[in-house]
Design a protein around this motif. Structure first.
Motif, PDB file in Angstrom:
ATOM      1  N   THR A  98       0.837  -1.193   0.000  1.00  0.00           N
ATOM      2  CA  THR A  98       0.000   0.000   0.000  1.00  0.00           C
ATOM      3  C   THR A  98       0.876   1.249   0.000  1.00  0.00           C
ATOM      4  O   THR A  98       2.053   1.199   0.374  1.00  0.00           O
ATOM      5  CB  THR A  98      -0.935   0.016   1.211  1.00  0.00           C
ATOM      6  N   ARG A 193      -6.935  -1.813   3.329  1.00  0.00           N
ATOM      7  CA  ARG A 193      -6.252  -2.899   2.618  1.00  0.00           C
ATOM      8  C   ARG A 193      -7.201  -4.044   2.333  1.00  0.00           C
ATOM      9  O   ARG A 193      -7.177  -4.627   1.233  1.00  0.00           O
ATOM     10  CB  ARG A 193      -5.059  -3.391   3.451  1.00  0.00           C
ATOM     11  N   GLN A 196      -9.502  -3.181  -0.463  1.00  0.00           N
ATOM     12  CA  GLN A 196      -8.837  -3.227  -1.767  1.00  0.00           C
ATOM     13  C   GLN A 196      -8.592  -4.660  -2.231  1.00  0.00           C
ATOM     14  O   GLN A 196      -8.718  -4.965  -3.422  1.00  0.00           O
ATOM     15  CB  GLN A 196      -7.540  -2.428  -1.696  1.00  0.00           C
ATOM     16  N   GLU A 343      -3.543   5.099  -1.834  1.00  0.00           N
ATOM     17  CA  GLU A 343      -4.391   5.424  -0.690  1.00  0.00           C
ATOM     18  C   GLU A 343      -5.744   5.948  -1.159  1.00  0.00           C
ATOM     19  O   GLU A 343      -6.788   5.516  -0.672  1.00  0.00           O
ATOM     20  CB  GLU A 343      -3.694   6.462   0.199  1.00  0.00           C
ATOM     21  N   SER A 364      -2.445   2.712  -8.921  1.00  0.00           N
ATOM     22  CA  SER A 364      -2.617   1.339  -8.455  1.00  0.00           C
ATOM     23  C   SER A 364      -2.233   0.442  -9.622  1.00  0.00           C
ATOM     24  O   SER A 364      -2.702   0.644 -10.747  1.00  0.00           O
ATOM     25  CB  SER A 364      -4.064   1.086  -8.037  1.00  0.00           C
TER      26      SER A 364
END
Length: 523
Positions: A98, A193, A196, A343, A364
């Motif tokens: 991350t 997290r 995601q 983030e 990402s």
């Protein structure tokens, strides 16, 4: 007009990607005499391969999911996945980094299996383990529903949708279709997290967790419950296996044979014309080329089921910035599959799908390090990296190149990505260790694959572009013209392409059942 029950004759398949090869192999198994015409100098399409200086890169798919779909396909041809491929389970399934902040979190290794995954979630967020177990129960149920009721249905009739067993499940199914994956996940988990990890599969479906329906939480059943496999030698071995099976059944495969036109007489497909002028007659034409290209270039305007105005209101998958990197020395910081999550995830997807699209910075992204598992893809002691950055589906972003000779904006974006991986994954000398570099961008997808708007995957799996709302596997205006591939039923990805090939066969058999074709009895 349609593709309906028909005795085997001659067939020509446009495109030699996995959908084209699989369709050809299945048709030949049915008794058809098949020719495949591929525009490029090798088969594979999006699942291509590239080599330089001892490094061999897959240029497309790199996750082997839905293994039972591959198993079923191979059994239809009298063989098995185990006989055709050397499949290796990955542990961990993948690693997650991350965005580092004032107090950077350590990377998270995600291991498949109910016990492992629930323990991981519980260690990060108390109570999340039990909630994940319930989430995965629902995902497994949704996956079973998809395979038995939705994915193998040609939707020539609504009989499958009117099945009483399915109708009884509407109260549970409806909410999964009317809320997004992100809202479904966020309601159950608080840690970013974990959200995601459960939301990222939307990208592999060509969409955003804020845009795809929550029915697709079924994807988490695949990586968290079932596991992730890798075919040793790379995904080009999957292509070679299907090519091998097609050729063994007498299929003729012609490369460097771009198709310029689908020939018709009285709205019946009669063959194709190659760019060089040669014509090939056929009783059946199956186009596995990009559906937009097929409809708007290969067919005359009055015979288009999906004309340009239809596409104006449709959503493509993201484009992709791909980096193929040969790196000196080892990279233990990266697993076979590694995901880097920003983030501000919503802003990342807004950059890709929003009103003012741009390449996200930071992004990402996904890194595949097949050399972690496979000693055939890089020289001894060196690493092979495939990096995928979802970007807007916009050819004007530019073209990639080799050794930095792509368009300046693309190479600058690639430099930023390399710097990001180096910083987030603690590989400070990454850039200095790169000895092979190639970039591929939306402009290349448009030029090389005729991909609509330079998209990387096909039509996104929004609600309005899934199941019965997705383009069917046959033209409505041209008889004996079928479609397969990533923009037709059932959707994006290698397993979906195998199913799309099977749907062509189901139409020719007059099989309107919602499930897969019955496999031949074992000898």
């Amino acid at each position: 007009m349609s593709v309906s029950a028909q005795q085997p004759g001659t067939a020509v398949v446009v495109g030699g990607g996995i959908a084209g090869l699989a369709t050809a192999a299945l048709l030949a198994e049915e008794g058809w005499t098949v020719t495949v015409c591929e525009a490029r100098d090798d088969v594979g399409g999006r699942a291509g391969s590239w080599e330089q200086d001892g490094f061999r890169f897959d240029t497309g798919p790199s996750w082997y999911l839905m293994p039972e779909v591959f198993d079923h396909f191979f059994r239809l041809l009298g063989t098995t996945s185990a006989d055709e491929l050397d499949l290796v389970p990955l542990d961990p399934a993948y690693r997650v980094y991350t965005e580092p902040g004032a107090d950077p979190a350590p990377p998270v290794d995600v291991r498949s299996g109910r016990e492992e995954s629930t323990a991981l979630f519980e260690s990060i967020e108390p109570g999340a383990g039990k909630r994940l177990a319930a989430y995965l129960d629902s995902a497994a149920d949704a996956y079973d529903l998809a395979v038995t009721r939705f994915l193998y249905d040609t939707y020539e009739t609504t009989a499958g949708l009117r099945d009483p067993a399915l109708l009884r499940r509407v109260p549970q199914l409806a909410p999964l279709l009317t809320r997004t994956l992100a809202s479904h996940v966020d309601k159950r988990f608080t840690d970013q997290r974990l959200r995601q990890i459960l939301g990222y599969p939307a990208v592999f479906l060509g969409g955003s967790p804020y845009g795809v329906p929550s029915l697709y939480h079924l994807m988490s059943h695949l990586d968290l419950d079932e596991g992730v496999l890798y075919p040793r030698g790379g995904f080009t071995e999957v292509i070679r296996a299907i090519e091998r099976l097609a050729r063994a059944r007498g299929v003729t495969i012609r490369t460097e044979a771009p198709v310029a036109e689908i020939l018709t007489t009285d709205a019946v497909a009669t063959g194709i014309r190659l760019a060089g002028g040669e014509t090939i007659d056929a009783d059946l034409v199956v186009s596995t080329a990009d559906l937009h290209h097929t409809e708007t270039v290969l067919l005359p305007e009055h015979l288009r089921t999906y004309p340009e105005k239809w596409w104006a209101s449709r959503t493509p998958s993201p484009g992709a910035l791909l980096l193929l990197l040969g790196v000196e020395g080892e990279l233990p910081q990266l697993a076979h599959h590694t995901l880097l999550f920003t983030e501000d995830w919503r802003a990342n997807f807004e950059d890709i799908f929003g009103a003012s699209p741009r390449i996200p910075t930071p992004a990402s992204l996904y890194v595949c390090r097949p050399s972690a598992t496979d000693d055939t893809v890089a020289p001894d002691g060196n690493e092979n990296l495939f990096v995928l950055v979802p970007v807007p589906a916009e050819p004007a972003l530019g073209h990639g190149g080799t050794d930095g000779d792509g368009d300046a904006a693309i190479e600058a974006a690639a430099d930023r990505v390399i710097d990001q991986i180096a910083a987030w994954c603690d590989i400070p000398d990454l850039k200095d260790r790169i000895v092979v570099r190639r970039t591929i961008a939306p402009g290349d997808f448009a030029t090389d694959l005729n991909a609509w708007r330079g998209n990387a995957l096909g039509l996104a799996h929004t609600l309005g572009q899934s199941a019965m709302f997705r383009p069917r596997n046959a033209s409505r205006k041209v008889d004996r013209l079928a479609y397969a591939g990533t923009s037709a039923l059932p959707g994006i990805g290698l397993p979906m392409c195998l199913i799309s090939a099977e749907l062509v066969v189901k139409r020719l058999r007059g099989d309107r059942s919602p499930g897969p074709i019955a496999e031949p009895a074992k000898v």
